[in-house]
Design a protein around this motif. Sequence first.
Motif, PDB file in Angstrom:
ATOM      1  N   LYS A  62       0.947  -1.085   0.078  1.00  0.00           N
ATOM      2  CA  LYS A  62       0.067  -0.056   0.089  1.00  0.00           C
ATOM      3  C   LYS A  62       0.923   1.461   0.030  1.00  0.00           C
ATOM      4  O   LYS A  62       0.191   2.371  -0.524  1.00  0.00           O
ATOM      5  CB  LYS A  62      -1.011   0.014   1.563  1.00  0.00           C
ATOM      6  N   GLU A  63       2.042   1.181   0.386  1.00  0.00           N
ATOM      7  CA  GLU A  63       3.149   2.269   0.463  1.00  0.00           C
ATOM      8  C   GLU A  63       3.903   2.146  -0.668  1.00  0.00           C
ATOM      9  O   GLU A  63       4.670   3.513  -0.823  1.00  0.00           O
ATOM     10  CB  GLU A  63       3.600   2.207   1.880  1.00  0.00           C
ATOM     11  N   LEU A  64       4.192   1.125  -1.305  1.00  0.00           N
ATOM     12  CA  LEU A  64       5.210   1.090  -2.243  1.00  0.00           C
ATOM     13  C   LEU A  64       4.546   0.557  -3.683  1.00  0.00           C
ATOM     14  O   LEU A  64       3.551   0.240  -3.805  1.00  0.00           O
ATOM     15  CB  LEU A  64       6.267  -0.183  -1.933  1.00  0.00           C
ATOM     16  N   ALA A  72       8.657  -2.369  -6.041  1.00  0.00           N
ATOM     17  CA  ALA A  72       9.304  -1.839  -4.667  1.00  0.00           C
ATOM     18  C   ALA A  72       9.182  -2.929  -3.602  1.00  0.00           C
ATOM     19  O   ALA A  72       9.677  -3.645  -3.056  1.00  0.00           O
ATOM     20  CB  ALA A  72       9.139  -0.566  -4.212  1.00  0.00           C
ATOM     21  N   ALA A  73       7.595  -3.256  -3.798  1.00  0.00           N
ATOM     22  CA  ALA A  73       6.938  -4.366  -2.814  1.00  0.00           C
ATOM     23  C   ALA A  73       7.458  -5.657  -3.171  1.00  0.00           C
ATOM     24  O   ALA A  73       7.964  -6.676  -1.951  1.00  0.00           O
ATOM     25  CB  ALA A  73       5.606  -4.279  -2.980  1.00  0.00           C
ATOM     26  N   THR A  99       5.224 -13.090  -8.320  1.00  0.00           N
ATOM     27  CA  THR A  99       5.178 -12.059  -7.192  1.00  0.00           C
ATOM     28  C   THR A  99       4.512 -10.832  -7.577  1.00  0.00           C
ATOM     29  O   THR A  99       3.759 -10.393  -6.918  1.00  0.00           O
ATOM     30  CB  THR A  99       6.465 -11.838  -6.405  1.00  0.00           C
ATOM     31  N   ASN A 100       5.285 -10.171  -8.592  1.00  0.00           N
ATOM     32  CA  ASN A 100       4.518  -9.078  -8.992  1.00  0.00           C
ATOM     33  C   ASN A 100       3.129  -8.991  -9.605  1.00  0.00           C
ATOM     34  O   ASN A 100       2.146  -8.181  -9.267  1.00  0.00           O
ATOM     35  CB  ASN A 100       5.578  -8.442 -10.107  1.00  0.00           C
ATOM     36  N   LEU A 101       2.862 -10.048 -10.327  1.00  0.00           N
ATOM     37  CA  LEU A 101       1.690 -10.484 -10.861  1.00  0.00           C
ATOM     38  C   LEU A 101       0.393 -10.503  -9.453  1.00  0.00           C
ATOM     39  O   LEU A 101      -0.720 -10.205  -9.509  1.00  0.00           O
ATOM     40  CB  LEU A 101       1.599 -11.504 -11.358  1.00  0.00           C
ATOM     41  N   LEU A 102       0.894 -11.244  -8.582  1.00  0.00           N
ATOM     42  CA  LEU A 102       0.222 -11.680  -7.405  1.00  0.00           C
ATOM     43  C   LEU A 102      -0.273 -10.415  -6.651  1.00  0.00           C
ATOM     44  O   LEU A 102      -1.286  -9.948  -6.385  1.00  0.00           O
ATOM     45  CB  LEU A 102       0.822 -12.751  -6.167  1.00  0.00           C
ATOM     46  N   ILE A 103       0.845  -9.297  -6.411  1.00  0.00           N
ATOM     47  CA  ILE A 103       0.713  -7.977  -6.058  1.00  0.00           C
ATOM     48  C   ILE A 103      -0.388  -7.233  -6.751  1.00  0.00           C
ATOM     49  O   ILE A 103      -1.320  -6.611  -6.245  1.00  0.00           O
ATOM     50  CB  ILE A 103       2.045  -7.243  -5.623  1.00  0.00           C
ATOM     51  N   MET A 104      -0.297  -7.290  -8.197  1.00  0.00           N
ATOM     52  CA  MET A 104      -1.346  -6.762  -8.731  1.00  0.00           C
ATOM     53  C   MET A 104      -2.643  -7.130  -8.604  1.00  0.00           C
ATOM     54  O   MET A 104      -3.617  -6.466  -8.955  1.00  0.00           O
ATOM     55  CB  MET A 104      -0.714  -6.737 -10.372  1.00  0.00           C
ATOM     56  N   ALA A 105      -2.781  -8.426  -8.392  1.00  0.00           N
ATOM     57  CA  ALA A 105      -4.098  -9.039  -8.388  1.00  0.00           C
ATOM     58  C   ALA A 105      -4.709  -8.588  -7.184  1.00  0.00           C
ATOM     59  O   ALA A 105      -5.863  -8.450  -6.955  1.00  0.00           O
ATOM     60  CB  ALA A 105      -3.811 -10.762  -8.137  1.00  0.00           C
ATOM     61  N   PHE A 106      -3.917  -8.172  -5.997  1.00  0.00           N
ATOM     62  CA  PHE A 106      -4.587  -7.737  -4.740  1.00  0.00           C
ATOM     63  C   PHE A 106      -5.488  -6.306  -5.118  1.00  0.00           C
ATOM     64  O   PHE A 106      -6.269  -5.986  -4.391  1.00  0.00           O
ATOM     65  CB  PHE A 106      -3.563  -7.351  -3.788  1.00  0.00           C
ATOM     66  N   VAL A 113       8.642  -3.009   8.734  1.00  0.00           N
ATOM     67  CA  VAL A 113       7.914  -4.132   8.439  1.00  0.00           C
ATOM     68  C   VAL A 113       8.399  -4.854   7.195  1.00  0.00           C
ATOM     69  O   VAL A 113       8.452  -5.915   7.309  1.00  0.00           O
ATOM     70  CB  VAL A 113       6.805  -3.176   7.832  1.00  0.00           C
ATOM     71  N   SER A 114       9.276  -4.297   6.486  1.00  0.00           N
ATOM     72  CA  SER A 114       9.999  -5.067   5.429  1.00  0.00           C
ATOM     73  C   SER A 114      10.869  -6.168   5.961  1.00  0.00           C
ATOM     74  O   SER A 114      11.058  -7.116   5.452  1.00  0.00           O
ATOM     75  CB  SER A 114      10.709  -4.074   4.499  1.00  0.00           C
ATOM     76  N   GLY A 115      11.261  -5.719   6.940  1.00  0.00           N
ATOM     77  CA  GLY A 115      12.214  -6.970   7.761  1.00  0.00           C
ATOM     78  C   GLY A 115      11.607  -8.068   8.111  1.00  0.00           C
ATOM     79  O   GLY A 115      12.084  -9.127   7.909  1.00  0.00           O
ATOM     80  N   GLN A 116      10.325  -7.753   8.618  1.00  0.00           N
ATOM     81  CA  GLN A 116       9.430  -9.021   8.721  1.00  0.00           C
ATOM     82  C   GLN A 116       9.037  -9.746   7.558  1.00  0.00           C
ATOM     83  O   GLN A 116       9.272 -11.117   7.466  1.00  0.00           O
ATOM     84  CB  GLN A 116       8.241  -8.548   9.372  1.00  0.00           C
ATOM     85  N   VAL A 117       8.783  -8.970   6.376  1.00  0.00           N
ATOM     86  CA  VAL A 117       8.708  -9.870   5.253  1.00  0.00           C
ATOM     87  C   VAL A 117       9.751 -10.500   4.738  1.00  0.00           C
ATOM     88  O   VAL A 117       9.686 -11.707   4.301  1.00  0.00           O
ATOM     89  CB  VAL A 117       8.274  -8.632   4.194  1.00  0.00           C
ATOM     90  N   GLY A 118      11.211  -9.878   4.953  1.00  0.00           N
ATOM     91  CA  GLY A 118      12.114 -10.688   4.494  1.00  0.00           C
ATOM     92  C   GLY A 118      12.396 -11.841   5.488  1.00  0.00           C
ATOM     93  O   GLY A 118      12.873 -12.836   4.831  1.00  0.00           O
ATOM     94  N   LEU A 119      12.443 -11.877   6.699  1.00  0.00           N
ATOM     95  CA  LEU A 119      12.445 -13.022   7.462  1.00  0.00           C
ATOM     96  C   LEU A 119      11.600 -14.109   7.120  1.00  0.00           C
ATOM     97  O   LEU A 119      11.789 -15.181   7.069  1.00  0.00           O
ATOM     98  CB  LEU A 119      12.324 -12.560   9.022  1.00  0.00           C
ATOM     99  N   LEU A 120      10.239 -13.654   6.985  1.00  0.00           N
ATOM    100  CA  LEU A 120       9.388 -15.009   6.656  1.00  0.00           C
ATOM    101  C   LEU A 120       9.398 -15.304   5.326  1.00  0.00           C
ATOM    102  O   LEU A 120       9.181 -16.353   4.916  1.00  0.00           O
ATOM    103  CB  LEU A 120       7.827 -14.127   7.113  1.00  0.00           C
TER     104      LEU A 120
END
Length: 305
Positions: free
Chosen positions: A30-32, A36-37, A86-93, A232-239
């Motif tokens: 929502k912010e990127l 970038a996301a 991944t980019n296509l999935l983000i676009m689907a959102f 928040v991005s660090g959490q995404v990276g870890l998971l």
Amino acid sequence: MMSFPIWLPATLMAGALQAWRTAIQRRVSKELSVNAAGLVRYLYGLPFTMLLLGGYRMLFATPLPSPDPLFLLFCLGGGLAQIIATNLLIMAFAYRNFVVGTAYAKTEAVQGAILSFLLMGERLHPLAWAGIGCGVMGVMLLSTGGKRMGPMDFARALGQPAALTGIASGFFFALTAIGIRRATQEVGGNDPVLAALIVLAVTVAMQTAMQGGFLLLREPGQMGRVFRNWRVSGQVGLLSSLGSACWFTGFATAPVALVRIVGQIEVAFTLGFGHFYLGERMRRSEVVGLILVAGGVVLALMGSL
């Protein structure tokens, strides 16, 4: 005869971690921008990936094997396919809610089964194919968002941007799985977990370079936002790194289609995160779809015995 102790818990854990990561990544998106996301999961996941590989080698005192040169090519191909997926999935959102966007992408199970048969000659038991059909029915029911749809309505819905983007995402995720499995086969050695972690480390490094370079060239202003959202991005990276390590372990030790069929259980975790974490209402159709997905997983496991 397939051994469950390695690939089955790894796949189940991968589904839970991926659903959790995707839920957090949707907030980041929502912010990127889309690119970038997408970069967030690779850039912030790379340090954790290296720690996983280094920690595993120290724990088990395992020497590094000498991979075949094709190893790098399969890592590159699988990594690029995952970026696109991944980019296509983000676009689907952007078209539908979190659960529905992910449900469309879950057609990767049947796409992966077909592609792995055509490209790698992997065959499945009839029960596993029945599981695929059951699971696809479940995710398609989820994709209706609770609306009553006849066959013609559903056919028309498949032409909508959300469906096309999600199905395309599933196709590239299926290609990703095939590329990663082939890469692990080229690593050499007798330790499939080590092979999976090596492939993961190399692939994520390539993805960081590819996605980061593209972002610097096309959207340089987004790079600062990527670093400003580090909490928040660090959490995404870890998971992402933990989830990918589990997925890659599954691909290294079992047929692609079987891992992806069982991986559909991620939809259950997705429903949970969509309901409790993102506050999205769970409909009756989603519960029925979830039951069908779970039934598909059970059939697939029965077919692997």
